[in-house]
Write an enzyme that holds these catalytic residues in place. Structure first.
Site, mmCIF file in Angstrom:
data_model
loop_
_atom_site.group_PDB
_atom_site.id
_atom_site.type_symbol
_atom_site.label_atom_id
_atom_site.label_comp_id
_atom_site.label_asym_id
_atom_site.label_seq_id
_atom_site.Cartn_x
_atom_site.Cartn_y
_atom_site.Cartn_z
ATOM 1 N N PHE A 136 0.689 -1.147 0.057
ATOM 2 C CA PHE A 136 -0.035 -0.396 0.377
ATOM 3 C C PHE A 136 0.602 1.034 0.076
ATOM 4 C CE2 PHE A 136 -2.804 2.758 1.632
ATOM 5 C CZ PHE A 136 -3.535 2.828 1.155
ATOM 6 N N ASP A 205 2.533 -5.919 8.379
ATOM 7 C CA ASP A 205 1.724 -4.910 8.317
ATOM 8 C C ASP A 205 0.133 -5.287 7.913
ATOM 9 O OD1 ASP A 205 -0.871 -3.262 7.303
ATOM 10 O OD2 ASP A 205 0.085 -1.836 5.879
ATOM 11 N N TYR A 230 -10.248 -0.054 11.589
ATOM 12 C CA TYR A 230 -11.741 -0.085 10.450
ATOM 13 C C TYR A 230 -11.751 -0.606 9.330
ATOM 14 C CZ TYR A 230 -8.003 2.528 7.591
ATOM 15 O OH TYR A 230 -6.905 3.403 7.448
ATOM 16 N N LYS A 231 -11.555 -1.699 9.533
ATOM 17 C CA LYS A 231 -11.963 -2.715 8.179
ATOM 18 C C LYS A 231 -12.561 -3.604 8.480
ATOM 19 C CE LYS A 231 -8.229 -1.753 4.719
ATOM 20 N NZ LYS A 231 -7.436 -0.362 6.015
ATOM 21 N N ARG A 381 -12.660 -4.540 -6.476
ATOM 22 C CA ARG A 381 -12.303 -5.641 -5.777
ATOM 23 C C ARG A 381 -13.976 -5.909 -4.648
ATOM 24 N NH1 ARG A 381 -8.278 -3.006 -0.846
ATOM 25 N NH2 ARG A 381 -9.812 -1.174 -0.775
#
Length: 407
Positions: A136, A205, A230-231, A381
């Protein structure tokens, strides 16, 4: 009713996690973007109202003690710890993922360089950082800055090539457990072992894996790890990230951001810095109390509903298998191509489909009540959060995708 719709109904009826769906605020939309932002747990609003009206509004500054605000970062860290395979006392919550990547990576390099100075036999200076070439973007930006700060060279390397790229100058390696674009799951145990064999430190990560599949930080000897909440942990937009520091490394963890919250005597107001013991060394400044306590109550779903990470992983693989099956049945050949590995051992909890005009296709899908997301230049996605996504959602998403592509 089609055959796949019938199968979806049967799978939902047999799903041991089906009841957990009621713990979230959902509607008729098929929500497959929990790998970007998790759905709202139903009891979070009342908790946040209490924090605002009573803890802040009435108790005010007394809440640092009486409401447990001061100890929230480590208390909530201990709630996250079992979800990533860690014992208590090794995870602290606070700051963003980017900030925690910086702390972890710089600390890893400092430990590696200290090893070279204090080891029995002096070797080459550890002055190289390897970073996941498909990472990312922010991880890459942070790694580049950390390399400049520590006098290291930065080398982007594909995760599969890390073992052959490691050398006696490698200080630290920053890797993603799950690739954010393709959903590929990387081999954390093997890569961590390779990093250690080279005398370097592994920083992982976990943003796209924690809460969706087993991680095993303690089991596999991971040095340092970071992740957002938050995922798949459903902590809410911008909820604070977390930092894992393996217990035996904590006395050597030298944070590049030594804030007052990580001081051994935070209210001593001393001009010289003395780090606290344990994972508290990962703290920096005043915690984000409102979002932190929203996250705390969001984590209740794992306890109150008796959810295990193993059960979540089993359902995740079943959901993604079924989605690929439905896409194969409904979407004309050649219209989309899965870039997510078929092998379970290499798959996270999302499916990425390469598609012409992917941005426009996703826009039309959202208009039709199927929410995924788009990654440039050509990837659709779809994230599958087993806590609230069902098999009927999966079948409908594939069916609407086929109609959208046909239209």
């Amino acid at each position: 009713m089609s055959e796949l719709q019938r199968i979806a109904e049967e799978l939902d009826a047999a799903d041991p996690l089906a009841g957990v769906r009621g713990s979230f605020v959902l509607d008729d939309v098929t929500y497959l973007d929990g790998n970007s932002l998790g759905a709202l747990p139903a009891h979070v609003p009342a908790r946040v109202e209490d924090v605002v009206r009573r803890q802040w509004g009435e108790l005010r500054i007394r809440s640092w003690e009486e409401s447990g605000w001061w100890t929230a970062p480590e208390r909530i860290g201990d709630r996250i710890a079992p979800l990533v395979g860690a014992a208590a006392g090794q995870v602290v919550v606070g700051d963003s993922t980017s900030v925690n990547v910086f702390k972890a990576l710089v600390a890893a390099v400092r430990m590696a360089q200290q090893d070279g100075r204090t080891g029995a036999a002096a070797g080459p200076v550890r002055d190289e950082i390897l970073v996941d070439a498909t990472t990312f973007p922010t991880d890459g930006y942070i790694a580049e800055s950390a390399a400049r700060m520590t006098g290291c060279a930065l080398r982007p390397v594909a995760p599969a090539e890390v073992p052959s790229a490691l050398g006696d100058r490698t200080a630290a390696v920053l890797l993603n457990h799950v690739d954010y674009r393709t959903g590929r799951l990387h081999d954390l145990p093997a890569l961590t072992a390779a990093v250690h064999a080279a005398g370097a430190y592994a920083v992982w990560d976990l943003c796209h894996s924690a809460g969706a599949l087993p991680v095993g930080l303690d089991e596999h000897g991971v040095d340092l790890a970071v992740g957002c909440t938050y995922k798949y942990l459903n902590g809410g937009p911008g909820s604070p990230a977390y930092l894992y520091v393996r217990r035996d490394l904590q006395p050597r963890f030298d944070s590049p951001l030594p804030g007052w919250n990580s001081h051994a005597e935070p209210f001593g107001m001393r001009s010289d810095y003395a780090p606290a013991s344990g994972a508290l060394r990962g703290r920096v400044g005043t915690p984000d109390i409102l979002s932190l306590l929203a996250l705390e109550v969001a984590l209740d779903v794992w306890d109150e509903d008796g959810v295990s990470v193993a059960a979540v992983r089993t359902k995740s693989l079943a959901l993604t298998d079924f989605f690929l099956r439905c896409v194969g049945a409904y979407v004309p050949d050649g219209r989309v191509e899965s870039v997510t590995p078929a092998a379970h051992a290499e798959r996270g909890s999302q499916v990425a489909l390469r598609c012409d005009d992917a941005g426009e296709v996703m826009k039309r899908l959202i208009e039709r009540g199927v929410v995924g997301d788009y990654r440039a230049p050509d990837v659709l996605r779809f994230g599958f959060t087993p806590l609230y996504v069902g098999f009927a959602d999966v079948e409908r998403a594939a069916r609407v995708l086929a109609r959208t592509l046909a239209g």
